[in-house]
Each structure stands twice: as C-alpha cells, then as structure tokens.
Design a protein around this motif. Structure first.
Motif: not given
Length: 290
Positions: A80-94
């Motif tokens: 994943r591009p760095a700018e989507e890391h937080n989006k990915l982690i948040n999606n997996i957690q929520t």
C-alpha cells in the motif's frame, strides 16, 4: 468483473472451510491447490493482528512482482502507498464484518507502481489463527474506461450546451424532455422543458410534427430535412434532424432533435436566384434588341 471476483473468492472460502473439517491429506492438498494456489485472481491469507501474509497464490506473485518467500516476509502495509496506511489500519480495526467488499484502494507492486484494486475478503480461521482470505482484482482498465467515458460525456455535454443548434429530446407524446440553451433561445422560453409541441406550435403544425415524431420512433429511422416553421408569429427555415434514441433495453420511445437556423442562408439563396433571374431577363431583352 465484480461477479467473477465474488464467485472465485466464495469458492476458495468454501474449499478452505472444507479443508478445515478434514484431516490433512493428498485430496485436501489438491483442493487447496485448485481453489487457492492456482486461482487466476491474486489471493492471499493474512493475519488480522500482525497484518503479515501467511499464504499467497501464484497470481498474486505475478501481479505484485514478489516471490512467495518475499511475500511471507512482508505485510499488507508493504503493498500500500504510505498515505493509505492509516486508512487500512482503521478499516481493519473498525470493520469486523465477516464479508467485506470495496474498490476504493490503491495497491503497490514491488517496483512501486500504483494501481487501483477491488477487494473482496472473508474472515476465516486458518492454522488456528484469525485471518482474512482476500481476492484482489486490478481494475486499472475499468478505471481508464470510466475516465474515458466521463471525459467523452463531458465533451459531449459541452458541445451540446454551447451548440449553435437547438438540441432537444422529445418523447412520443411530443413532450420536450431536454433542451439546450440554444433551444430555449429559439423557442424563446427558458421553461420549455416539460411542455409539449402542442403548447409551442399552432395546432396544424403541432399535429404534423406529432405524426412525424411517432413515425420516426415506430420505424426507428431518422430524417434530415429543411423545414419552414413558425416561431413566435414569424416563420424561419431550419435544417432539421430527428433521430430515434434507443434505451438500454433496446426499446425506442424518444428522439433527438437538432435544428439549425438557416433562414439567412435561405434568404441569401432566394436573393441570388432573384438576381440571376433579373440578369437572365436583361440578357434576353438585349438579345431581342439586336
């Protein structure tokens, strides 16, 4: 396609569920090879807690450029591009739904090239751990086609909106469903949309146009002609094109009207003919005198 993506993942999910209920044997290994390893779509299994890859198939290795060993040494964040890391982690957690599908993701291959993907995943248990089984579809070509279509539609819309021709869509009742700005100017009515030709033209002309509209729709064959038509107490010449419009289901119940004002051209032609006739008579008279 979306249906293919969902279908492939569903089959793989079912096969893995079957494997979980069996003792590991040659038959189970063969099923896993067919459903997962040799699936034409890139697929992988990742650990929900660590985000590391636990297994990948051949198609994923080919599309992303990593060997299987390299894949098993990296995590989801590495594709994943760095700018989507937080989006990915948040999606997996929520998002804890067993089944998930989304298409708003960018993936990155080993060379750093980005491409859009559609993701479908299932929550499963694998080797005693909570994991997700994922299928990824590269939708680059679909996005490119959508972009081209959007640009084409925007260009067409601009062409229609700024055209010097009156352009309108009418249904078989003669109701004006759409008119471009030029059409509103020609009819001198900014509220023309929604009105019928019987509200715009004198009865004898409206009836004539109504018959022509229904004949075109019924025959699915357009016409192009020069017409002399009344417009607000005066007559004007128009080069008129009326073409049937086909609906997605193949039916035809509307037409596209394109009318270009050629009054000045017709007047010039008439004046030219009058001048030529005047000159012809002058030459004939001179001939008689001699």
């Amino acid at each position: 396609s979306k249906a293919e993506l969902e279908g492939e993942l569903t089959v793989a999910h079912q096969r893995i569920a079957e494997l979980q209920s069996r003792v590991s044997n040659a038959e189970a290994e063969d099923m896993f090879d067919i459903a997962f390893k040799h699936n034409p779509l890139p697929m992988w299994i990742y650990d929900v807690k660590t985000l590391t890859f636990m297994e990948v198939n051949n198609a994923a290795c080919l599309r992303y450029g990593y060997t299987r060993e390299e894949f098993l040494g990296i995590s989801l964040l590495d594709i994943r591009p760095a700018e989507e890391h937080n989006k990915l982690i948040n999606n997996i957690q929520t998002n804890q739904a067993a089944y998930q599908r989304s298409s708003n993701w960018l993936h990155k291959d080993k060379e750093g090239r980005l491409f859009p993907v559609e993701i479908v995943s299932y929550k499963v248990e694998y080797q005693g751990r909570e994991v997700r089984l994922v299928a990824a579809l590269d939708i680059t070509e679909r996005r490119q086609a959508e972009d081209k279509l959007r640009v084409s539609e925007e260009n067409y819309r601009t062409l229609v909106e700024y055209s010097e021709s009156a352009i309108a869509v009418l249904d078989k009742e003669g109701r004006i469903l759409y008119s471009n700005p030029r059409g509103m100017q020609v009819w001198n009515d900014p509220q023309i949309v929604g009105k019928t030709i019987f509200e715009v033209y004198p009865p004898e002309y409206a009836e004539r146009y109504y018959k022509a509209i229904n004949q075109i729709i019924a025959s699915r064959s357009g016409v192009v002609d020069d017409v002399y038509s009344p417009i607000h107490a005066e007559f004007k010449w128009f080069r008129l094109s009326m073409q049937p419009l086909q609906n997605p289901d193949g039916t035809v119940d509307r037409l596209l009207l394109n009318a270009f004002d050629i009054t000045k051209s017709k007047q010039a032609e008439s004046e030219l003919r009058a001048s030529e006739e005047k000159y012809r008579r002058l030459v004939e008279n001179l001939g008689h005198e001699y």
